[in-house]
Design a protein around this motif. Structure first.
Motif, PDB file in Angstrom:
ATOM      1  N   TYR A  45      -5.218   2.464   9.312  1.00 20.45           N
ATOM      2  CA  TYR A  45      -5.539   1.943   8.237  1.00 20.45           C
ATOM      3  C   TYR A  45      -5.519   2.740   6.866  1.00 20.45           C
ATOM      4  CZ  TYR A  45      -7.383  -1.903  10.813  1.00 20.45           C
ATOM      5  OH  TYR A  45      -7.368  -3.039  12.075  1.00 20.45           O
ATOM      6  N   GLU A  83      -1.094   0.854  -4.174  1.00 27.16           N
ATOM      7  CA  GLU A  83      -1.816   1.422  -2.982  1.00 27.16           C
ATOM      8  C   GLU A  83      -1.819   0.123  -2.039  1.00 27.16           C
ATOM      9  OE1 GLU A  83      -5.725   3.330  -1.158  1.00 27.16           O
ATOM     10  OE2 GLU A  83      -5.411   3.415  -3.361  1.00 27.16           O
ATOM     11  N   TYR A  84      -1.189   0.542  -0.895  1.00 23.58           N
ATOM     12  CA  TYR A  84      -1.342  -0.495   0.318  1.00 23.58           C
ATOM     13  C   TYR A  84      -2.224   0.104   1.313  1.00 23.58           C
ATOM     14  CZ  TYR A  84       2.839  -1.585  -2.438  1.00 23.58           C
ATOM     15  OH  TYR A  84       3.694  -1.551  -3.318  1.00 23.58           O
ATOM     16  N   ARG A  85      -2.447  -0.640   2.660  1.00 27.03           N
ATOM     17  CA  ARG A  85      -3.029  -0.168   3.569  1.00 27.03           C
ATOM     18  C   ARG A  85      -2.334  -0.356   4.891  1.00 27.03           C
ATOM     19  NH1 ARG A  85      -6.968   3.536   3.096  1.00 27.03           N
ATOM     20  NH2 ARG A  85      -7.892   3.116   1.458  1.00 27.03           N
ATOM     21  N   ASP A 119       0.244  -5.979   3.370  1.00 28.31           N
ATOM     22  CA  ASP A 119       0.016  -6.163   1.836  1.00 28.31           C
ATOM     23  C   ASP A 119       1.481  -6.431   1.505  1.00 28.31           C
ATOM     24  OD1 ASP A 119      -2.304  -5.480   1.957  1.00 28.31           O
ATOM     25  OD2 ASP A 119      -1.863  -3.277   1.835  1.00 28.31           O
ATOM     26  N   PRO A 175      -4.059   4.945   3.760  1.00 22.66           N
ATOM     27  CA  PRO A 175      -3.459   4.413   2.712  1.00 22.66           C
ATOM     28  C   PRO A 175      -1.919   4.785   2.467  1.00 22.66           C
ATOM     29  CG  PRO A 175      -4.860   6.711   2.292  1.00 22.66           C
ATOM     30  CD  PRO A 175      -4.914   6.226   3.801  1.00 22.66           C
ATOM     31  N   GLY A 190      -2.492  10.080   2.762  1.00 24.14           N
ATOM     32  CA  GLY A 190      -2.066   9.011   3.334  1.00 24.14           C
ATOM     33  C   GLY A 190      -0.374   9.189   3.439  1.00 24.14           C
ATOM     34  N   SER A 229       1.488  -2.376   7.610  1.00 20.99           N
ATOM     35  CA  SER A 229       0.839  -3.105   6.373  1.00 20.99           C
ATOM     36  C   SER A 229       1.161  -4.512   6.304  1.00 20.99           C
ATOM     37  CB  SER A 229       1.207  -2.262   4.967  1.00 20.99           C
ATOM     38  OG  SER A 229       0.858  -2.913   3.890  1.00 20.99           O
TER      39      SER A 229
END
Length: 173
Positions: A88, A79-81, A67, A90, A118, A65
């Motif tokens: 990708y 929430e990040y990716r 983020d 979550p 995720g 990530s």
């Protein structure tokens, strides 16, 4: 009747290490993140300032990530990716500190976040014991000094045990 030994087996699967700085705490989290996949749940336990958010940043980095990871104390869930290598997926970062009643957990959808879509990281996760999946990794961070922390990994379930064993090999070299 066969002798029951799950307590001893569980203790053998616990892994403990020492971090000497916030950066090292994040690096250990990053190594764990590299091993995580869809459906994994990580509880982050420890006092204020013990390094839970540094560890969560490391997990997100390990998942690729880019983020900005920060404590979701006021919003309860960020929430990040993950990156391309982790499709990708979550990454859910939950902070249950501000919940006053466990009935509030249903309102944030914790079951859905931990259902396998995720990776789910939960700070102050013991507040949600009845809502947690049986398969998870508990990570406890405890003060040793201003900069040093003990980090203890306690896996529950076959996948979690395998991940912690891989992490132990990675950290200990």
């Amino acid at each position: 009747m066969a002798e029951q030994r799950p307590r001893v087996a569980q203790q053998q699967q616990i892994f403990e290490c020492v971090s000497h700085s916030p950066a090292q705490t994040a690096r250990i989290g990053q190594r764990l993140g590299e091993l995580l996949q869809r459906g994994d749940v990580v509880l982050l336990l420890g006092e204020f300032g013990a390094g839970k958010t540094h560890f969560a940043k490391g997990i997100a980095q390990g998942l690729g990530s880019i983020d900005l990871v920060n404590s979701p104390s006021f919003v309860l869930v960020n929430e990040y990716r993950a990156g391309a290598a982790h499709q990708y997926l979550p990454i859910y970062h939950v902070d249950l500190y501000r919940l006053e009643d466990t009935r509030e957990i249903s309102g944030i959808g914790l079951e859905e976040l931990a259902d396998g879509a995720g990776v789910c990281m939960i700070e102050w996760g013991l507040r949600a014991t009845d809502w947690l999946p049986p398969e998870r990794i508990s990570v406890s961070l405890h003060y040793l000094s201003d900069t040093k922390r003990t980090i203890t990994f306690e896996p529950q379930g076959a996948r979690a045990i395998a991940v912690v064993a891989q992490l132990k090999q990675s950290v200990l070299g």
